[in-house]
Enzyme design. Sequence first.
Site, mmCIF file in Angstrom:
data_model
loop_
_atom_site.group_PDB
_atom_site.id
_atom_site.type_symbol
_atom_site.label_atom_id
_atom_site.label_comp_id
_atom_site.label_asym_id
_atom_site.label_seq_id
_atom_site.Cartn_x
_atom_site.Cartn_y
_atom_site.Cartn_z
ATOM 1 C CD GLU A 254 -3.040 -0.903 0.407
ATOM 2 O OE1 GLU A 254 -3.094 0.124 -0.306
ATOM 3 O OE2 GLU A 254 -3.880 -1.797 0.369
ATOM 4 C CB CYS A 288 -1.815 6.936 0.927
ATOM 5 S SG CYS A 288 -3.009 5.880 1.725
HETATM 6 P P1 NAD Z 1 10.113 7.002 4.328
HETATM 7 O O1 NAD Z 1 10.076 6.610 2.912
HETATM 8 O O2 NAD Z 1 11.429 7.129 5.006
HETATM 9 O O3 NAD Z 1 9.293 5.952 5.222
HETATM 10 C C1 NAD Z 1 7.980 5.579 4.944
HETATM 11 C C2 NAD Z 1 7.603 4.466 5.928
HETATM 12 O O4 NAD Z 1 8.378 3.316 5.649
HETATM 13 C C3 NAD Z 1 7.911 4.785 7.391
HETATM 14 O O5 NAD Z 1 6.858 4.261 8.179
HETATM 15 C C4 NAD Z 1 9.229 4.062 7.672
HETATM 16 O O6 NAD Z 1 9.351 3.648 9.013
HETATM 17 C C5 NAD Z 1 9.121 2.874 6.778
HETATM 18 N N1 NAD Z 1 10.396 2.401 6.274
HETATM 19 C C6 NAD Z 1 11.400 3.134 5.751
HETATM 20 N N2 NAD Z 1 12.410 2.344 5.340
HETATM 21 C C7 NAD Z 1 12.030 1.080 5.609
HETATM 22 C C8 NAD Z 1 12.626 -0.191 5.398
HETATM 23 N N3 NAD Z 1 13.809 -0.330 4.782
HETATM 24 N N4 NAD Z 1 11.954 -1.281 5.817
HETATM 25 C C9 NAD Z 1 10.742 -1.185 6.405
HETATM 26 N N5 NAD Z 1 10.127 -0.011 6.611
HETATM 27 C C10 NAD Z 1 10.747 1.103 6.209
HETATM 28 O O7 NAD Z 1 9.310 8.330 4.416
HETATM 29 P P2 NAD Z 1 8.771 9.207 5.613
HETATM 30 O O8 NAD Z 1 9.526 10.476 5.638
HETATM 31 O O9 NAD Z 1 8.634 8.449 6.894
HETATM 32 O O10 NAD Z 1 7.313 9.434 5.071
HETATM 33 C C11 NAD Z 1 7.099 10.292 3.984
HETATM 34 C C12 NAD Z 1 6.676 9.572 2.752
HETATM 35 O O11 NAD Z 1 6.187 8.279 3.016
HETATM 36 C C13 NAD Z 1 5.545 10.329 2.110
HETATM 37 O O12 NAD Z 1 6.041 11.032 1.016
HETATM 38 C C14 NAD Z 1 4.548 9.287 1.701
HETATM 39 O O13 NAD Z 1 4.629 9.075 0.316
HETATM 40 C C15 NAD Z 1 4.967 8.025 2.345
HETATM 41 N N6 NAD Z 1 4.003 7.491 3.301
HETATM 42 C C16 NAD Z 1 2.927 6.842 2.802
HETATM 43 C C17 NAD Z 1 1.993 6.327 3.666
HETATM 44 C C18 NAD Z 1 0.778 5.615 3.141
HETATM 45 O O14 NAD Z 1 -0.212 5.563 3.836
HETATM 46 N N7 NAD Z 1 0.851 5.013 1.951
HETATM 47 C C19 NAD Z 1 2.160 6.481 5.027
HETATM 48 C C20 NAD Z 1 3.292 7.142 5.524
HETATM 49 C C21 NAD Z 1 4.206 7.626 4.639
#
Ligand code: NAD
Length: 481
Positions: A254, A288
Amino acid sequence: MTTPQYLSKLDHYINGAWVQPTSGKGQDVVNPATNQPIGKLGFASKADLDAAVKAADAGFKTWRKVSAFERAKILRKAADLVRARADQIATALTFEQGKILGEAKLEVMGSADVIDWFADEGRRAYGRIIPARADGVRNMVIMEPVGPVAGFSPWNFPVLQATRKISAALAAGCSIIVKCPEETPGSPIEFVKCFEEAGVPDGVINLLYGVPAEISEYLIAHPSIRKISFTGSVPVGKQLASLAGLHMKRATMELGGHAPVMVFDDADTDSAANLMAFLKYRNAGQVCVSPTRFFVQEKAYDKFVAKFVDLAKAVKVGDGFDPASKMGPLANPRRVNAMESIILDAKEKGARIETGGSRIGNAGNFFEPTVLTGVPQNARIMSEEPFGPVAVMMPFKDTDAMLEQANSLPFGLASYAFTKDAKTAAKLTDSIDAGMLTINHFGIALPETPFGGIKDSGYGHEGGIEGLNAYLQTKFVSHLA
Ligand code: NAD
């Protein structure tokens, strides 16, 4: 009114026990309204991960033998406990994530509904009988739980996103190790306690926190883990999907979206603006399915934009615990920097800021509800998910050209439309490249309906029967008696 309190202790839950992790590493949990630390979270070590996998293995062996009927009873009890403790769970959520308390409570109550729905759906994990070619043969399709699951949930809906994974996995008869977000650990802890007290056996749910990449690399590769479910950004999703592929693990992804909103001349523009402004600024746009690219037909454009801008200006931004607040802070300083940079880029390329555009104050991550017009195609916001309180308004004349633009991004999650014309609605239904389309109202993200994206927004679903099937595998048995 009593002063709200954050959790005094942030434990992991492994094999039915609340424990402190053993890595010696960790991070502060910070209140986004003040940027002051409110708690200390320890990170899981490799030994903790090993213990969680061992527990999930044993938990799966126990839980898959509990009948779907009994599992449903336990899950329903967990849902009742979540409702009874909604205030407590929501308080932790607002403290660590920032969203206004009313939204936090809605998230918690909605999560209880998700548990209830999956509890019942687990009782309908039907197989089928296929007519045989020979007398005495029974051809049976049996649906079985896939096995121990690794779930990775994000910080924007720390309770709901964890619920969708935990409830569906448990309803199907799977055990789960869920890595909830390090920035918002308290509300998932309070939430998981409800499952424990409802009687979910030891090892069936394991909750931990740590360095995300270390945990995902370890769990996805582990032979005991049979299924991955991730909610988060597209780049991380692609990384985890590749890992899942490498280890032949089933996966639900997702990921992000960049939702188009298509408002036609014949629509009720005022009610469309009311609904869309509410959805845009809900959770400060960190959703999202947040509406982002507004395509408004020429005749309706001025009226719609004027109304939307008025609504954006009227959103009171403040601490989530203040009953007057309609929008809380962004969840972390990264989001404020991301907003500033994406808006500056649009402005430098010629966009007009109709309202907002700046951070508010210098304590906490508050940001103004923002509306942009005249944004050129090459501005980053036209192709990057803003994941914040920014809306982009664009007029359109021709439906086909608009649809081409709406479909031009690699994202395909939610889409919205407002029209009274059935033919227009049918055309959009047939032509929009999105996993979900909602016309003239907000009708997506219910427990009983499939929630998921296409293209870079990911694959698989987290609601509806599809959400349960994600945790089931098919066994075919042909039996000559
Ligand atoms: P990010 O890409 O660093 O992390 C997104 C999420 O993934 C976080 O919860 C983080 O803990 C997790 N994550 C990161 N690297 C991981 C890995 N290697 N293995 C497992 N989990 C990992 O970004 P961020 O700064 O935390 O969030 C911003 C971006 O994330 C936004 O631009 C948005 O697109 C996306 N986001 C999407 C949703 C959604 O509901 N689809 C939710 C939160 C964030």
